[in-house]
Motif scaffolding. Structure first.
Motif, PDB file in Angstrom:
ATOM      1  N   UNK A  98       0.803  -1.214   0.000  1.00  0.00           N
ATOM      2  CA  UNK A  98       0.000   0.000   0.000  1.00  0.00           C
ATOM      3  C   UNK A  98       0.835   1.262   0.000  1.00  0.00           C
ATOM      4  N   UNK A  99       1.933   1.246   0.736  1.00  0.00           N
ATOM      5  CA  UNK A  99       2.772   2.446   0.831  1.00  0.00           C
ATOM      6  C   UNK A  99       3.418   2.759  -0.511  1.00  0.00           C
ATOM      7  N   UNK A 100       3.883   1.731  -1.223  1.00  0.00           N
ATOM      8  CA  UNK A 100       4.485   1.945  -2.541  1.00  0.00           C
ATOM      9  C   UNK A 100       3.448   2.504  -3.501  1.00  0.00           C
ATOM     10  N   UNK A 101       2.221   1.966  -3.434  1.00  0.00           N
ATOM     11  CA  UNK A 101       1.150   2.460  -4.298  1.00  0.00           C
ATOM     12  C   UNK A 101       0.847   3.926  -4.011  1.00  0.00           C
ATOM     13  N   UNK A 102       0.829   4.299  -2.736  1.00  0.00           N
ATOM     14  CA  UNK A 102       0.543   5.682  -2.367  1.00  0.00           C
ATOM     15  C   UNK A 102       1.641   6.621  -2.823  1.00  0.00           C
ATOM     16  N   UNK A 103       2.889   6.223  -2.661  1.00  0.00           N
ATOM     17  CA  UNK A 103       4.012   7.054  -3.099  1.00  0.00           C
ATOM     18  C   UNK A 103       3.991   7.230  -4.615  1.00  0.00           C
ATOM     19  N   UNK A 104       3.694   6.146  -5.343  1.00  0.00           N
ATOM     20  CA  UNK A 104       3.633   6.233  -6.801  1.00  0.00           C
ATOM     21  C   UNK A 104       2.542   7.197  -7.250  1.00  0.00           C
ATOM     22  N   UNK A 105       1.358   7.098  -6.637  1.00  0.00           N
ATOM     23  CA  UNK A 105       0.264   7.995  -6.993  1.00  0.00           C
ATOM     24  C   UNK A 105       0.602   9.444  -6.651  1.00  0.00           C
ATOM     25  N   UNK A 106       1.293   9.659  -5.542  1.00  0.00           N
ATOM     26  CA  UNK A 106       1.681  11.020  -5.149  1.00  0.00           C
ATOM     27  C   UNK A 106       2.684  11.616  -6.137  1.00  0.00           C
ATOM     28  N   UNK A 107       3.581  10.782  -6.654  1.00  0.00           N
ATOM     29  CA  UNK A 107       4.529  11.257  -7.665  1.00  0.00           C
ATOM     30  C   UNK A 107       3.819  11.575  -8.978  1.00  0.00           C
ATOM     31  N   UNK A 108       2.797  10.781  -9.305  1.00  0.00           N
ATOM     32  CA  UNK A 108       1.994  11.104 -10.487  1.00  0.00           C
ATOM     33  C   UNK A 108       1.289  12.450 -10.295  1.00  0.00           C
ATOM     34  N   UNK A 109       0.842  12.718  -9.067  1.00  0.00           N
ATOM     35  CA  UNK A 109       0.215  14.007  -8.775  1.00  0.00           C
ATOM     36  C   UNK A 109       1.218  15.150  -8.934  1.00  0.00           C
ATOM     37  N   UNK A 110       2.463  14.915  -8.524  1.00  0.00           N
ATOM     38  CA  UNK A 110       3.497  15.943  -8.667  1.00  0.00           C
ATOM     39  C   UNK A 110       3.765  16.265 -10.135  1.00  0.00           C
ATOM     40  N   UNK A 111       3.546  15.293 -11.002  1.00  0.00           N
ATOM     41  CA  UNK A 111       3.730  15.504 -12.443  1.00  0.00           C
ATOM     42  C   UNK A 111       2.472  16.048 -13.107  1.00  0.00           C
ATOM     43  N   UNK A 112       1.406  16.247 -12.320  1.00  0.00           N
ATOM     44  CA  UNK A 112       0.182  16.811 -12.864  1.00  0.00           C
ATOM     45  C   UNK A 112      -0.749  15.812 -13.510  1.00  0.00           C
ATOM     46  N   UNK A 113      -0.465  14.516 -13.345  1.00  0.00           N
ATOM     47  CA  UNK A 113      -1.300  13.486 -13.971  1.00  0.00           C
ATOM     48  C   UNK A 113      -2.622  13.333 -13.221  1.00  0.00           C
ATOM     49  N   UNK A 114      -2.552  13.368 -11.885  1.00  0.00           N
ATOM     50  CA  UNK A 114      -3.744  13.239 -11.041  1.00  0.00           C
ATOM     51  C   UNK A 114      -3.719  14.335  -9.978  1.00  0.00           C
ATOM     52  N   UNK A 115      -4.841  14.466  -9.257  1.00  0.00           N
ATOM     53  CA  UNK A 115      -4.928  15.489  -8.217  1.00  0.00           C
ATOM     54  C   UNK A 115      -4.413  14.942  -6.880  1.00  0.00           C
ATOM     55  N   UNK A 116      -3.518  15.660  -6.192  1.00  0.00           N
ATOM     56  CA  UNK A 116      -3.030  15.178  -4.892  1.00  0.00           C
ATOM     57  C   UNK A 116      -4.139  15.111  -3.847  1.00  0.00           C
ATOM     58  N   UNK A 117      -5.132  16.007  -3.959  1.00  0.00           N
ATOM     59  CA  UNK A 117      -6.232  16.006  -2.985  1.00  0.00           C
ATOM     60  C   UNK A 117      -7.084  14.750  -3.116  1.00  0.00           C
ATOM     61  N   UNK A 118      -7.341  14.338  -4.339  1.00  0.00           N
ATOM     62  CA  UNK A 118      -8.118  13.122  -4.536  1.00  0.00           C
ATOM     63  C   UNK A 118      -7.318  11.883  -4.158  1.00  0.00           C
ATOM     64  N   UNK A 134       1.075  11.672   1.196  1.00  0.00           N
ATOM     65  CA  UNK A 134       0.746  12.282  -0.096  1.00  0.00           C
ATOM     66  C   UNK A 134       1.317  13.688  -0.203  1.00  0.00           C
ATOM     67  N   UNK A 135       1.116  14.488   0.833  1.00  0.00           N
ATOM     68  CA  UNK A 135       1.607  15.872   0.817  1.00  0.00           C
ATOM     69  C   UNK A 135       3.122  15.925   0.732  1.00  0.00           C
ATOM     70  N   UNK A 136       3.790  15.102   1.537  1.00  0.00           N
ATOM     71  CA  UNK A 136       5.256  15.108   1.557  1.00  0.00           C
ATOM     72  C   UNK A 136       5.838  14.690   0.214  1.00  0.00           C
ATOM     73  N   UNK A 137       5.362  13.558  -0.327  1.00  0.00           N
ATOM     74  CA  UNK A 137       5.897  13.058  -1.594  1.00  0.00           C
ATOM     75  C   UNK A 137       5.557  14.019  -2.728  1.00  0.00           C
ATOM     76  N   UNK A 138       4.374  14.612  -2.677  1.00  0.00           N
ATOM     77  CA  UNK A 138       3.975  15.573  -3.711  1.00  0.00           C
ATOM     78  C   UNK A 138       4.920  16.774  -3.728  1.00  0.00           C
ATOM     79  N   UNK A 139       5.195  17.329  -2.549  1.00  0.00           N
ATOM     80  CA  UNK A 139       6.086  18.486  -2.473  1.00  0.00           C
ATOM     81  C   UNK A 139       7.498  18.132  -2.907  1.00  0.00           C
ATOM     82  N   UNK A 140       7.986  16.987  -2.451  1.00  0.00           N
ATOM     83  CA  UNK A 140       9.330  16.544  -2.848  1.00  0.00           C
ATOM     84  C   UNK A 140       9.390  16.330  -4.356  1.00  0.00           C
ATOM     85  N   UNK A 141       8.330  15.751  -4.919  1.00  0.00           N
ATOM     86  CA  UNK A 141       8.298  15.515  -6.354  1.00  0.00           C
ATOM     87  C   UNK A 141       8.315  16.804  -7.159  1.00  0.00           C
ATOM     88  N   UNK A 142       7.582  17.834  -6.693  1.00  0.00           N
ATOM     89  CA  UNK A 142       7.581  19.110  -7.392  1.00  0.00           C
ATOM     90  C   UNK A 142       8.957  19.770  -7.350  1.00  0.00           C
TER      91      UNK A 142
END
Length: 227
Positions: free
Chosen positions: A34-54, A156-164
């Motif tokens: 689950x953690x790997x899946x969450x980190x992957x989705x958060x990185x996709x959010x950092x690239x603008x593919x999906x919304x980090x809030x969702x 999600x917030x941490x990985x998103x910010x790091x990804x940006x």
């Protein structure tokens, strides 16, 4: 194919449901990354593919609902449930894993549910074990919700910010790397030229050989005739 590669290949609109499903199944007690899946989705959010809030909302929802289902299963099945799982899946539900989780619950109570969200072993055991140990559901629910929000939302917030930040840095690095490579090439050429000039100055007799011009062969020694 790894779970992260699989998620990246899923259509963006389906990522949210997939994250909720994976984290929910892991919280029920099924060993999924689950953690790997969450980190992957958060990185996709950092690239603008999906919304980090969702991503965060679906992860929190999956965590809370999955843990609650796991609690109901554990309360109904009790200790015999873990004994059967231990025989069938010794790598994940072996006696040593169960003993470690039980010690954490007896020592920390509600806090074991909260902090269990951040520990892979307890993340799988938290819901079912809390039910099997007959923890009052209202206590479990409070710790479950708070832990789900802190873990899923915080990750999600941490990985998103790091990804940006990493994305911006990598864009700058492409130019920095090009300039550094050019300067390095010029510097290396200058250094080699300087060393070659210094070598010719110290050994002028070898300059012919160094410059590539043929060197005259040395005259053969004249043998003296012996009468």
């Amino acid at each position: 194919m790894h779970i992260d590669q699989w998620i990246e290949g899923v259509p963006p609109t389906s990522v949210y449901a997939l994250i909720a499903l994976i984290i929910g199944l892991e919280s029920i007690g099924i060993p999924l990354p689950g953690e790997i899946a969450l980190v992957t989705a958060s990185l996709l959010a950092a690239r603008g593919v999906v919304s980090p809030w969702w991503v965060a909302a679906c992860a929190i929802l999956g965590a809370v609902i999955g843990d609650s289902i796991g609690y109901a299963i554990g309360r109904r099945g009790g200790r015999p449930l873990f004994d059967r799982l231990g025989r069938r899946f010794p790598r994940h539900f072996g006696p040593e894993h169960l003993e470690t989780a039980e010690r954490s619950f007896h020592r920390w109570g509600m806090w074991a549910v909260f902090f269990g969200r951040f520990i892979a072993l307890l993340r799988i055991f938290a819901g079912p074990l809390a039910g099997a140990l007959r923890m009052p559901y209202w206590k479990f629910l409070i710790a479950n919700v708070l832990g789900g929000v802190a873990w899923a939302g915080g990750t999600t917030l941490l990985v998103y910010q790091v990804g940006k930040v990493a994305e911006q840095w990598l864009k700058s690095f492409s130019w920095i790397g090009l300039v550094a490579a050019a300067l390095g090439g010029v510097g290396s050429a200058w250094l080699m030229k300087r060393r070659a000039a210094k070598a010719r100055a110290e050994h002028p007799e070898q300059s012919g050989g160094l410059s590539g011009e043929p060197m005259e062969p040395a005259a053969a020694p004249v043998e003296s005739a012996v009468d």
